[in-house]
Design a protein around this motif. Structure first.
Motif, PDB file in Angstrom:
ATOM      1  N   ASP A   1       0.765  -1.121   0.027  1.00  0.00           N
ATOM      2  CA  ASP A   1       0.243   0.016  -0.126  1.00  0.00           C
ATOM      3  C   ASP A   1       0.859   1.289   0.197  1.00  0.00           C
ATOM      4  OD1 ASP A   1      -2.207  -1.700  -0.009  1.00  0.00           O
ATOM      5  OD2 ASP A   1      -2.768  -1.336   2.188  1.00  0.00           O
ATOM      6  N   LEU A   2       1.900   1.249   0.890  1.00  0.00           N
ATOM      7  CA  LEU A   2       2.867   2.362   1.116  1.00  0.00           C
ATOM      8  C   LEU A   2       3.692   2.522  -0.447  1.00  0.00           C
ATOM      9  CD1 LEU A   2       4.009   4.613   2.353  1.00  0.00           C
ATOM     10  CD2 LEU A   2       5.917   3.029   3.454  1.00  0.00           C
ATOM     11  N   SER A   3       4.061   1.561  -1.127  1.00  0.00           N
ATOM     12  CA  SER A   3       4.875   1.552  -2.097  1.00  0.00           C
ATOM     13  C   SER A   3       3.921   2.046  -3.232  1.00  0.00           C
ATOM     14  CB  SER A   3       5.597   0.505  -2.489  1.00  0.00           C
ATOM     15  OG  SER A   3       4.667  -0.885  -2.739  1.00  0.00           O
ATOM     16  N   GLU A   4       2.612   1.560  -3.465  1.00  0.00           N
ATOM     17  CA  GLU A   4       1.813   2.095  -4.581  1.00  0.00           C
ATOM     18  C   GLU A   4       1.344   3.709  -4.293  1.00  0.00           C
ATOM     19  OE1 GLU A   4      -1.875  -0.205  -4.434  1.00  0.00           O
ATOM     20  OE2 GLU A   4      -0.683  -2.221  -4.896  1.00  0.00           O
ATOM     21  N   HIS A   5       1.423   3.874  -3.154  1.00  0.00           N
ATOM     22  CA  HIS A   5       0.904   5.322  -2.915  1.00  0.00           C
ATOM     23  C   HIS A   5       2.048   6.252  -3.289  1.00  0.00           C
ATOM     24  CE1 HIS A   5      -0.949   8.741  -1.102  1.00  0.00           C
ATOM     25  NE2 HIS A   5       0.147   9.087  -0.358  1.00  0.00           N
TER      26      HIS A   5
ATOM     27  N   TYR B   1       2.199   6.484  -7.039  1.00  0.00           N
ATOM     28  CA  TYR B   1       1.068   7.324  -7.499  1.00  0.00           C
ATOM     29  C   TYR B   1       1.638   8.853  -7.339  1.00  0.00           C
ATOM     30  CZ  TYR B   1      -3.142   9.847  -7.256  1.00  0.00           C
ATOM     31  OH  TYR B   1      -4.317  10.668  -7.549  1.00  0.00           O
ATOM     32  N   GLU B   2       1.980   9.184  -6.051  1.00  0.00           N
ATOM     33  CA  GLU B   2       2.629  10.523  -5.817  1.00  0.00           C
ATOM     34  C   GLU B   2       3.689  10.764  -6.870  1.00  0.00           C
ATOM     35  OE1 GLU B   2       3.844  10.790  -1.841  1.00  0.00           O
ATOM     36  OE2 GLU B   2       1.705  11.068  -1.008  1.00  0.00           O
ATOM     37  N   ARG B   3       4.610   9.961  -7.198  1.00  0.00           N
ATOM     38  CA  ARG B   3       5.645  10.341  -8.114  1.00  0.00           C
ATOM     39  C   ARG B   3       5.224  10.236  -9.803  1.00  0.00           C
ATOM     40  NH1 ARG B   3       8.588   6.315  -5.528  1.00  0.00           N
ATOM     41  NH2 ARG B   3       7.829   4.464  -6.813  1.00  0.00           N
ATOM     42  N   ARG B   4       4.055   9.687 -10.089  1.00  0.00           N
ATOM     43  CA  ARG B   4       3.331   9.830 -11.208  1.00  0.00           C
ATOM     44  C   ARG B   4       2.720  11.000 -11.155  1.00  0.00           C
ATOM     45  NH1 ARG B   4       1.599   4.376 -10.574  1.00  0.00           N
ATOM     46  NH2 ARG B   4      -0.571   5.596 -10.030  1.00  0.00           N
TER      47      ARG B   4
END
Length: 132
Positions: free
Chosen positions: A31-35, A38-41
């Motif tokens: 979850d943290l890595s996906e978030h 997402y923020e980097r994108r």
């Protein structure tokens, strides 16, 4: 672990530091890595939008600079030919009069006052009325 000393030997660099970790029940590392991904994108999209906006502004600016250079060049040519370019009501009136249709043949008054010269229009010389 929260607010407990890290510990270790007294000479250790982190001996007096404290843990600041809290256990999160049901937390999954993905979850943290996906978030974070997402923020980097989002950040990269925002930067791309800013870059494209800056590029558009640059293109508009350069286009205006080129137009200004063209106008300056045209004014310089007019000055060399002896004409002075003034943005005034007279110039606007002259531009309007150029657009108006001229009579096909000059009136009798204009014939007497104007003589056909070397600098006249070629078509004027070819199609001029003869007084013979």
């Amino acid at each position: 672990l929260n607010n407990r000393p890290i510990g270790g030997k007294k000479r250790d660099k982190y001996h007096d530091d404290i843990w600041n970790i809290k256990y999160l029940r049901g937390f999954v590392w993905n979850d943290l890595s996906e978030h974070m991904a997402y923020e980097r994108r989002i950040r990269s999209q925002r930067v791309a939008a800013e870059v494209s906006q800056a590029r558009r502004e640059k293109d508009v600016y350069l286009e205006q600079v080129e137009k200004a250079k063209g106008k300056e060049h045209a004014e310089e040519r007019r000055r060399k030919k002896g004409r002075v370019d003034k943005e005034s009501e007279e110039d606007i009136q002259q531009r309007k009069s150029r657009l108006q249709q001229r009579p096909a043949f000059p009136s009798e008054d204009q014939k007497d006052n104007s003589a056909v010269g070397v600098g006249d229009d070629v078509l004027g010389l070819v199609f001029a009325r003869r007084n013979n």
